[in-house]
Design a protein around this motif. Structure first.
Motif, PDB file in Angstrom:
ATOM      1  N   GLU A  82      41.661  42.912  -9.298  1.00 22.11           N
ATOM      2  CA  GLU A  82      40.978  41.893  -8.506  1.00 22.11           C
ATOM      3  C   GLU A  82      39.908  42.503  -7.604  1.00 22.11           C
ATOM      4  O   GLU A  82      39.185  41.795  -6.892  1.00 22.11           O
ATOM      5  CB  GLU A  82      41.990  41.113  -7.660  1.00 22.11           C
ATOM      6  CG  GLU A  82      42.554  41.838  -6.460  1.00 22.11           C
ATOM      7  CD  GLU A  82      43.646  42.855  -6.791  1.00 22.11           C
ATOM      8  OE1 GLU A  82      44.239  43.419  -5.843  1.00 22.11           O
ATOM      9  OE2 GLU A  82      43.925  43.072  -7.988  1.00 22.11           O
ATOM     10  N   ASP A 105      36.294  42.743  -2.977  1.00 16.86           N
ATOM     11  CA  ASP A 105      37.097  41.769  -3.713  1.00 16.86           C
ATOM     12  C   ASP A 105      36.200  40.640  -4.223  1.00 16.86           C
ATOM     13  O   ASP A 105      34.975  40.645  -3.995  1.00 16.86           O
ATOM     14  CB  ASP A 105      38.249  41.235  -2.853  1.00 16.86           C
ATOM     15  CG  ASP A 105      37.785  40.474  -1.606  1.00 16.86           C
ATOM     16  OD1 ASP A 105      36.615  40.034  -1.553  1.00 16.86           O
ATOM     17  OD2 ASP A 105      38.601  40.308  -0.686  1.00 16.86           O
ATOM     18  N   HIS A 106      36.786  39.676  -4.927  1.00 12.83           N
ATOM     19  CA  HIS A 106      36.010  38.607  -5.535  1.00 12.83           C
ATOM     20  C   HIS A 106      35.426  37.632  -4.508  1.00 12.83           C
ATOM     21  O   HIS A 106      34.598  36.791  -4.856  1.00 12.83           O
ATOM     22  CB  HIS A 106      36.870  37.838  -6.549  1.00 12.83           C
ATOM     23  CG  HIS A 106      37.229  38.648  -7.744  1.00 12.83           C
ATOM     24  ND1 HIS A 106      38.359  38.419  -8.497  1.00 12.83           N
ATOM     25  CD2 HIS A 106      36.611  39.708  -8.325  1.00 12.83           C
ATOM     26  CE1 HIS A 106      38.411  39.293  -9.490  1.00 12.83           C
ATOM     27  NE2 HIS A 106      37.370  40.088  -9.391  1.00 12.83           N
ATOM     28  N   GLN A 107      35.833  37.766  -3.254  1.00 13.78           N
ATOM     29  CA  GLN A 107      35.266  36.932  -2.193  1.00 13.78           C
ATOM     30  C   GLN A 107      34.148  37.662  -1.440  1.00 13.78           C
ATOM     31  O   GLN A 107      33.585  37.127  -0.487  1.00 13.78           O
ATOM     32  CB  GLN A 107      36.362  36.526  -1.195  1.00 13.78           C
ATOM     33  CG  GLN A 107      37.323  35.464  -1.721  1.00 13.78           C
ATOM     34  CD  GLN A 107      38.215  35.988  -2.838  1.00 13.78           C
ATOM     35  OE1 GLN A 107      38.863  37.033  -2.692  1.00 13.78           O
ATOM     36  NE2 GLN A 107      38.253  35.291  -3.951  1.00 13.78           N
ATOM     37  N   GLY A 108      33.819  38.871  -1.904  1.00  9.64           N
ATOM     38  CA  GLY A 108      32.737  39.621  -1.290  1.00  9.64           C
ATOM     39  C   GLY A 108      33.137  40.414  -0.060  1.00  9.64           C
ATOM     40  O   GLY A 108      32.281  40.943   0.653  1.00  9.64           O
ATOM     41  N   ARG A 109      34.430  40.553   0.195  1.00  5.90           N
ATOM     42  CA  ARG A 109      34.905  41.306   1.354  1.00  5.90           C
ATOM     43  C   ARG A 109      35.053  42.776   0.982  1.00  5.90           C
ATOM     44  O   ARG A 109      35.699  43.117  -0.007  1.00  5.90           O
ATOM     45  CB  ARG A 109      36.253  40.754   1.820  1.00  5.90           C
ATOM     46  CG  ARG A 109      36.792  41.412   3.100  1.00  5.90           C
ATOM     47  CD  ARG A 109      38.072  40.722   3.554  1.00  5.90           C
ATOM     48  NE  ARG A 109      39.130  40.905   2.574  1.00  5.90           N
ATOM     49  CZ  ARG A 109      40.052  41.879   2.620  1.00  5.90           C
ATOM     50  NH1 ARG A 109      40.008  42.758   3.616  1.00  5.90           N
ATOM     51  NH2 ARG A 109      40.983  41.965   1.703  1.00  5.90           N
ATOM     52  N   ARG A 119      24.712  40.664  -1.279  1.00  2.00           N
ATOM     53  CA  ARG A 119      25.146  39.269  -1.429  1.00  2.00           C
ATOM     54  C   ARG A 119      24.929  38.767  -2.847  1.00  2.00           C
ATOM     55  O   ARG A 119      25.824  38.151  -3.453  1.00  2.00           O
ATOM     56  CB  ARG A 119      24.382  38.388  -0.439  1.00  2.00           C
ATOM     57  CG  ARG A 119      24.607  36.884  -0.598  1.00  2.00           C
ATOM     58  CD  ARG A 119      26.012  36.471  -0.214  1.00  2.00           C
ATOM     59  NE  ARG A 119      26.249  35.062  -0.500  1.00  2.00           N
ATOM     60  CZ  ARG A 119      27.370  34.416  -0.216  1.00  2.00           C
ATOM     61  NH1 ARG A 119      28.365  35.064   0.367  1.00  2.00           N
ATOM     62  NH2 ARG A 119      27.530  33.151  -0.505  1.00  2.00           N
ATOM     63  N   ALA A 126      30.948  39.295  -9.006  1.00  2.00           N
ATOM     64  CA  ALA A 126      32.308  38.878  -8.697  1.00  2.00           C
ATOM     65  C   ALA A 126      32.699  37.672  -9.531  1.00  2.00           C
ATOM     66  O   ALA A 126      33.835  37.569 -10.004  1.00  2.00           O
ATOM     67  CB  ALA A 126      32.432  38.560  -7.207  1.00  2.00           C
ATOM     68  N   GLU A 130      35.758  37.759 -12.131  1.00  2.00           N
ATOM     69  CA  GLU A 130      36.871  36.857 -11.892  1.00  2.00           C
ATOM     70  C   GLU A 130      37.098  35.926 -13.078  1.00  2.00           C
ATOM     71  O   GLU A 130      38.233  35.640 -13.448  1.00  2.00           O
ATOM     72  CB  GLU A 130      36.619  36.036 -10.633  1.00  2.00           C
ATOM     73  CG  GLU A 130      37.801  35.195 -10.191  1.00  2.00           C
ATOM     74  CD  GLU A 130      37.609  34.574  -8.827  1.00  2.00           C
ATOM     75  OE1 GLU A 130      38.627  34.222  -8.206  1.00  2.00           O
ATOM     76  OE2 GLU A 130      36.448  34.452  -8.376  1.00  2.00           O
ATOM     77  N   VAL A 184      27.536  30.691  -4.374  1.00  4.89           N
ATOM     78  CA  VAL A 184      28.629  30.968  -5.299  1.00  4.89           C
ATOM     79  C   VAL A 184      28.479  30.197  -6.606  1.00  4.89           C
ATOM     80  O   VAL A 184      28.787  30.713  -7.681  1.00  4.89           O
ATOM     81  CB  VAL A 184      29.987  30.644  -4.635  1.00  4.89           C
ATOM     82  CG1 VAL A 184      31.123  30.743  -5.634  1.00  4.89           C
ATOM     83  CG2 VAL A 184      30.231  31.587  -3.458  1.00  4.89           C
ATOM     84  N   HIS A 188      28.944  31.249 -10.838  1.00  4.00           N
ATOM     85  CA  HIS A 188      29.795  30.590 -11.819  1.00  4.00           C
ATOM     86  C   HIS A 188      29.010  30.221 -13.068  1.00  4.00           C
ATOM     87  O   HIS A 188      29.521  30.311 -14.194  1.00  4.00           O
ATOM     88  CB  HIS A 188      30.426  29.346 -11.204  1.00  4.00           C
ATOM     89  CG  HIS A 188      31.434  29.669 -10.133  1.00  4.00           C
ATOM     90  ND1 HIS A 188      31.812  28.774  -9.164  1.00  4.00           N
ATOM     91  CD2 HIS A 188      32.131  30.815  -9.869  1.00  4.00           C
ATOM     92  CE1 HIS A 188      32.701  29.339  -8.360  1.00  4.00           C
ATOM     93  NE2 HIS A 188      32.902  30.576  -8.770  1.00  4.00           N
TER      94      HIS A 188
END
Length: 283
Positions: A82, A105-109, A119, A126, A130, A184, A188
């Motif tokens: 992940e 991570d996949h949330q950009g953290r 970004r 990500a 994911e 985001v 996708h």
């Protein structure tokens, strides 16, 4: 605008390779030839992936793929799928090294490393990682010829053996063409296009490659795709209609010179050259 997506429709007639992965692997024993590494533990695997990610960034620098802070390469962590390793924000490809890589991570953290994450890199990469657990690495950069060719909003033609490596193995993405990918939802839409292909031409944006094998493969196929875009633009500039490789021969070439393994194999020559000339990669 809807994404223009065509999936591979046919495979070439197979060749009996025996125990080999590729026809390029020697049948004769005892010869020097690159071997895909096997790892005893996740730590050794992680070190290997990080070193190759740095090498891929350095290879992009040698190719002149830099454009300010634009461009991002990612590889999935072998122990924590992940999470993914990537180049740091606003650091030139030629200055990327082991010590400044970041883990996100996949949330950009950012969970490891001192630099910020790009970004646009987080939004695009990500989302792909994911959505496609099988994809282990991805590359994107704002290159001259890839960006120019992307403005045409069309696929590459099989004008050569090199271009045939992408025959029925890349897509054109028309969604949000030319709009910077910082939301985001844009990621996708790109992720949806990477089903069963190794490359995408994002209209009015540029090139993206993904690999289900290695960061080396993703990086080499990005370099190759940029060259193919350059070559097709050169051919089209003559005003003459090129003679295309037939579909049957293009599929045959794709199967034997367009695989993830072949991308990995091509990159081994780049790796050896970088190790010999840029030891600061490992700082």
């Amino acid at each position: 605008m809807e994404a223009i997506i065509e999936r591979p429709v046919s495979a070439a007639k197979p060749i009996d390779l025996g125990k080999r992965t590729s026809i390029y692997q020697p049948e004769q024993e005892g010869l020097i030839f690159p071997e895909v590494p096997v790892f005893a533990d996740p730590a050794a695997h992680r070190q290997h992936l990080k070193e190759r990610l740095v090498a891929a960034c350095r290879a992009f620098a040698l190719q002149g793929f830099d454009y300010g802070f634009a461009g991002h390469l990612t590889v999935r962590d072998p122990e924590h799928p992940e999470l993914y390793w990537t180049n740091p924000m606003a650091v030139h490809f030629s200055q990327v090294k082991l010590s400044n890589l970041i883990l996100a991570d996949h949330q950009g953290r950012v969970v490891e490393g001192r630099h910020a994450v790009n970004r646009a890199g987080f939004v695009l990469h990500a989302a792909v990682h994911e959505a496609h657990p099988d994809i282990v690495a991805m590359c994107h950069a704002h290159t001259v010829y890839g960006t120019a060719f992307a403005a045409l909003g069309k696929k590459l033609e099989p004008i050569s053996q090199d271009a045939a490596a992408f025959f029925e193995d890349h897509v054109v993405i028309g969604d949000e063409a030319g709009q910077v990918a910082v939301e985001v939802k844009a990621g996708h839409k790109v992720a949806n296009a990477f089903l069963g292909v190794k490359a995408a031409i994002h209209q009015n944006h540029g090139l993206l490659t993904a690999s289900r094998h290695s960061i080396e493969s993703a990086a080499f196929w990005f370099i190759a795709l940029e060259r193919c875009c350059q070559q097709q633009l050169m051919v089209e500039s003559t005003g003459l209609k090129p003679r295309l490789v037939s579909e049957e021969r293009a599929r045959y070439s794709r199967e034997h010179v367009g695989s993830d393994y072949i991308g990995w194999l091509h990159f081994q020559a780049i790796w050896e050259q970088l190790v010999a000339t840029q030891p600061d990669m490992f700082d």
